[in-house]
Design a protein around this motif. Structure first.
Motif, mmCIF file in Angstrom:
data_model
loop_
_atom_site.group_PDB
_atom_site.id
_atom_site.type_symbol
_atom_site.label_atom_id
_atom_site.label_comp_id
_atom_site.label_asym_id
_atom_site.label_seq_id
_atom_site.Cartn_x
_atom_site.Cartn_y
_atom_site.Cartn_z
ATOM 1 N N GLN A 67 0.845 -1.185 0.000
ATOM 2 C CA GLN A 67 0.000 0.000 0.000
ATOM 3 C C GLN A 67 0.887 1.244 0.000
ATOM 4 O OE1 GLN A 67 -2.130 -0.131 3.879
ATOM 5 N NE2 GLN A 67 -1.034 1.773 4.323
ATOM 6 N N PHE A 68 0.323 2.353 -0.448
ATOM 7 C CA PHE A 68 1.009 3.639 -0.388
ATOM 8 C C PHE A 68 -0.031 4.739 -0.559
ATOM 9 C CE2 PHE A 68 1.241 1.964 -4.706
ATOM 10 C CZ PHE A 68 0.731 2.994 -5.480
ATOM 11 N N ASP A 69 0.319 5.920 -0.085
ATOM 12 C CA ASP A 69 -0.539 7.091 -0.256
ATOM 13 C C ASP A 69 0.023 7.977 -1.361
ATOM 14 O OD1 ASP A 69 -2.078 6.209 1.822
ATOM 15 O OD2 ASP A 69 -1.230 7.597 3.306
ATOM 16 N N LEU A 70 -0.858 8.555 -2.150
ATOM 17 C CA LEU A 70 -0.493 9.572 -3.125
ATOM 18 C C LEU A 70 -0.915 10.923 -2.563
ATOM 19 C CD1 LEU A 70 -1.701 7.777 -6.388
ATOM 20 C CD2 LEU A 70 0.671 8.101 -5.651
ATOM 21 N N VAL A 71 0.073 11.774 -2.326
ATOM 22 C CA VAL A 71 -0.174 13.097 -1.762
ATOM 23 C C VAL A 71 0.054 14.133 -2.857
ATOM 24 C CG1 VAL A 71 0.469 14.711 0.060
ATOM 25 C CG2 VAL A 71 0.606 12.247 0.480
ATOM 26 N N PHE A 72 -0.862 15.131 -2.950
ATOM 27 C CA PHE A 72 -0.779 16.090 -4.046
ATOM 28 C C PHE A 72 -1.402 17.413 -3.634
ATOM 29 C CE2 PHE A 72 -4.528 13.485 -4.273
ATOM 30 C CZ PHE A 72 -5.567 14.373 -4.533
ATOM 31 N N ASN A 73 -1.200 18.420 -4.457
ATOM 32 C CA ASN A 73 -1.782 19.745 -4.242
ATOM 33 C C ASN A 73 -3.195 19.754 -4.826
ATOM 34 O OD1 ASN A 73 -2.496 22.419 -4.114
ATOM 35 N ND2 ASN A 73 -0.636 23.199 -5.103
ATOM 36 N N PRO A 74 -4.232 19.785 -3.990
ATOM 37 C CA PRO A 74 -5.607 19.709 -4.499
ATOM 38 C C PRO A 74 -6.058 20.963 -5.256
ATOM 39 C CG PRO A 74 -5.627 20.119 -2.153
ATOM 40 C CD PRO A 74 -4.207 19.870 -2.511
ATOM 41 N N ASP A 75 -5.310 22.035 -5.147
ATOM 42 C CA ASP A 75 -5.634 23.238 -5.913
ATOM 43 C C ASP A 75 -5.172 23.126 -7.361
ATOM 44 O OD1 ASP A 75 -6.751 24.506 -3.686
ATOM 45 O OD2 ASP A 75 -4.802 25.299 -3.054
ATOM 46 N N VAL A 76 -4.309 22.159 -7.620
ATOM 47 C CA VAL A 76 -3.763 21.981 -8.970
ATOM 48 C C VAL A 76 -4.211 20.661 -9.591
ATOM 49 C CG1 VAL A 76 -1.635 21.811 -10.339
ATOM 50 C CG2 VAL A 76 -1.761 23.398 -8.399
ATOM 51 N N LEU A 77 -4.257 19.604 -8.792
ATOM 52 C CA LEU A 77 -4.539 18.273 -9.325
ATOM 53 C C LEU A 77 -5.787 17.656 -8.706
ATOM 54 C CD1 LEU A 77 -0.961 16.664 -9.263
ATOM 55 C CD2 LEU A 77 -2.129 17.700 -11.220
ATOM 56 N N LYS A 78 -6.416 16.805 -9.490
ATOM 57 C CA LYS A 78 -7.522 15.982 -9.021
ATOM 58 C C LYS A 78 -7.299 14.579 -9.571
ATOM 59 C CE LYS A 78 -12.551 15.368 -9.280
ATOM 60 N NZ LYS A 78 -13.828 15.898 -9.865
ATOM 61 N N ILE A 79 -7.221 13.602 -8.678
ATOM 62 C CA ILE A 79 -7.035 12.220 -9.129
ATOM 63 C C ILE A 79 -8.384 11.659 -9.565
ATOM 64 C CG2 ILE A 79 -6.427 9.878 -8.399
ATOM 65 C CD1 ILE A 79 -4.231 11.008 -6.719
ATOM 66 N N VAL A 80 -8.452 11.283 -10.826
ATOM 67 C CA VAL A 80 -9.715 10.798 -11.401
ATOM 68 C C VAL A 80 -9.737 9.284 -11.555
ATOM 69 C CG1 VAL A 80 -10.190 12.958 -12.567
ATOM 70 C CG2 VAL A 80 -8.835 11.219 -13.740
ATOM 71 N N GLY A 81 -8.619 8.641 -11.303
ATOM 72 C CA GLY A 81 -8.591 7.186 -11.409
ATOM 73 C C GLY A 81 -7.203 6.638 -11.155
ATOM 74 N N VAL A 82 -7.147 5.399 -10.629
ATOM 75 C CA VAL A 82 -5.885 4.678 -10.443
ATOM 76 C C VAL A 82 -6.064 3.310 -11.082
ATOM 77 C CG1 VAL A 82 -4.176 3.810 -8.816
ATOM 78 C CG2 VAL A 82 -5.437 5.908 -8.279
ATOM 79 N N GLU A 83 -5.284 3.040 -12.113
ATOM 80 C CA GLU A 83 -5.433 1.804 -12.875
ATOM 81 C C GLU A 83 -4.367 0.791 -12.488
ATOM 82 O OE1 GLU A 83 -5.383 2.830 -16.988
ATOM 83 O OE2 GLU A 83 -7.168 4.121 -16.868
ATOM 84 N N ASN A 84 -4.674 -0.484 -12.792
ATOM 85 C CA ASN A 84 -3.769 -1.582 -12.459
ATOM 86 C C ASN A 84 -2.410 -1.417 -13.106
ATOM 87 O OD1 ASN A 84 -5.943 -2.643 -11.107
ATOM 88 N ND2 ASN A 84 -6.389 -4.234 -12.618
ATOM 89 N N GLY A 85 -1.385 -1.905 -12.419
ATOM 90 C CA GLY A 85 -0.051 -1.940 -12.973
ATOM 91 C C GLY A 85 0.312 -3.353 -13.402
ATOM 92 N N SER A 86 1.570 -3.568 -13.712
ATOM 93 C CA SER A 86 2.022 -4.902 -14.106
ATOM 94 C C SER A 86 3.527 -5.017 -13.879
ATOM 95 C CB SER A 86 1.701 -5.194 -15.579
ATOM 96 O OG SER A 86 2.386 -4.283 -16.427
ATOM 97 N N ILE A 87 3.953 -6.215 -13.483
ATOM 98 C CA ILE A 87 5.365 -6.550 -13.348
ATOM 99 C C ILE A 87 5.580 -7.815 -14.158
ATOM 100 C CG2 ILE A 87 7.217 -7.169 -11.762
ATOM 101 C CD1 ILE A 87 5.702 -5.664 -9.574
ATOM 102 N N GLY A 88 6.291 -7.685 -15.267
ATOM 103 C CA GLY A 88 6.403 -8.808 -16.186
ATOM 104 C C GLY A 88 5.039 -9.137 -16.750
ATOM 105 N N GLU A 89 4.628 -10.396 -16.635
ATOM 106 C CA GLU A 89 3.312 -10.809 -17.116
ATOM 107 C C GLU A 89 2.259 -10.803 -16.008
ATOM 108 O OE1 GLU A 89 3.743 -14.592 -18.956
ATOM 109 O OE2 GLU A 89 4.994 -13.863 -20.609
ATOM 110 N N ALA A 90 2.668 -10.432 -14.813
ATOM 111 C CA ALA A 90 1.735 -10.441 -13.672
ATOM 112 C C ALA A 90 1.062 -9.082 -13.522
ATOM 113 C CB ALA A 90 2.475 -10.797 -12.390
ATOM 114 N N GLU A 91 -0.270 -9.094 -13.429
ATOM 115 C CA GLU A 91 -1.018 -7.861 -13.216
ATOM 116 C C GLU A 91 -0.999 -7.495 -11.730
ATOM 117 O OE1 GLU A 91 -5.230 -6.027 -14.746
ATOM 118 O OE2 GLU A 91 -5.288 -8.010 -13.798
ATOM 119 N N VAL A 92 -0.889 -6.191 -11.464
ATOM 120 C CA VAL A 92 -0.968 -5.684 -10.094
ATOM 121 C C VAL A 92 -2.346 -5.053 -9.922
ATOM 122 C CG1 VAL A 92 0.029 -4.146 -8.379
ATOM 123 C CG2 VAL A 92 1.516 -5.237 -10.084
ATOM 124 N N PRO A 93 -3.302 -5.769 -9.307
ATOM 125 C CA PRO A 93 -4.678 -5.258 -9.172
ATOM 126 C C PRO A 93 -4.782 -4.266 -8.009
ATOM 127 C CG PRO A 93 -4.531 -7.442 -8.212
ATOM 128 C CD PRO A 93 -3.163 -7.122 -8.743
#
Length: 204
Positions: A67-93
């Motif tokens: 797990q991890f937190d994403l910290v940002f300036n809310p006056d500049v950015l808005k997170i609209v989505g976080v999509e899965n990653g991948s390492i090799g052929e393994a998906e990171v859900p």
């Protein structure tokens, strides 16, 4: 003849004890696992656009969850989505949720129990640029775990990666220091035993 045989047996026993002590000493010192690295690759931020940042990971071994937190300036950015990653052929859900204004928490748990090793991406983060200035997107409170529920030694690239992760890193450093002290004690014991043996041999 008996005296020579006894001295030979004594010498063999001595070296056998020293060899066993060395094996025990090396077994007591934990092997330093390769350190994984997590970083954020953020594209150029232009007001009114939607961009994607990637959370990259390098040289991880036996990764199972994290797990991890994403910290940002809310006056500049808005997170609209976080999509899965991948390492090799393994998906990171991944799953994510807003913690407060300016912070999003991301968690993941890989399928199966075998873990995954290598380099790739933990997640892709959709960012809507709603204002001008610096977005200040960074990672905080990161923690990675392997299939045996142990913390993975990780360089998060920021001093903000504290909390649970920092406590675990401090504990690991303390354990390593204790093991090293035990190793030095065994070497001292071997040295003293060797000196006593040589002194006794010289007297005969």
């Amino acid at each position: 003849m008996k005296k020579k045989l006894w001295k030979g047996l004594e010498r063999s026993a001595f070296f056998g004890i020293c060899f066993a002590a060395l094996i025990a000493a090396f077994a007591a010192v934990p092997v330093q696992a390769q350190q994984a690295t997590v970083s954020i690759d953020t594209p150029e931020i232009v007001e009114g656009s939607t961009v994607y940042a990637t959370v990259n990971i390098d040289s991880v071994e036996n990764l199972d969850a994290g797990q991890f937190d994403l910290v940002f300036n809310p006056d500049v950015l808005k997170i609209v989505g976080v999509e899965n990653g991948s390492i090799g052929e393994a998906e990171v859900p991944v799953q994510w949720r807003s913690v407060d204004n300016g912070k999003v928490r991301v968690i993941f748990n890989l399928e199966g129990v075998t873990g995954v090793s290598g380099s790739g991406q933990l997640a892709s983060v959709g960012l809507e640029v709603i204002g001008g200035g610096k977005g200040d997107l960074r990672i905080s409170n990161g923690l990675l775990g392997d299939t045996e529920a142990h913390s993975i030694n990780t360089d998060w690239g920021v001093t903000e990666a504290s909390g649970i992760g920092a406590d675990l890193r401090d504990a690991e450093a303390e354990d390593t220091q204790k093991a090293a002290s035990g190793f030095e004690a065994v070497l001292t014991l071997i040295g003293l035993t060797t000196a006593m043996y040589l002194a006794r041999s010289g007297q005969r």
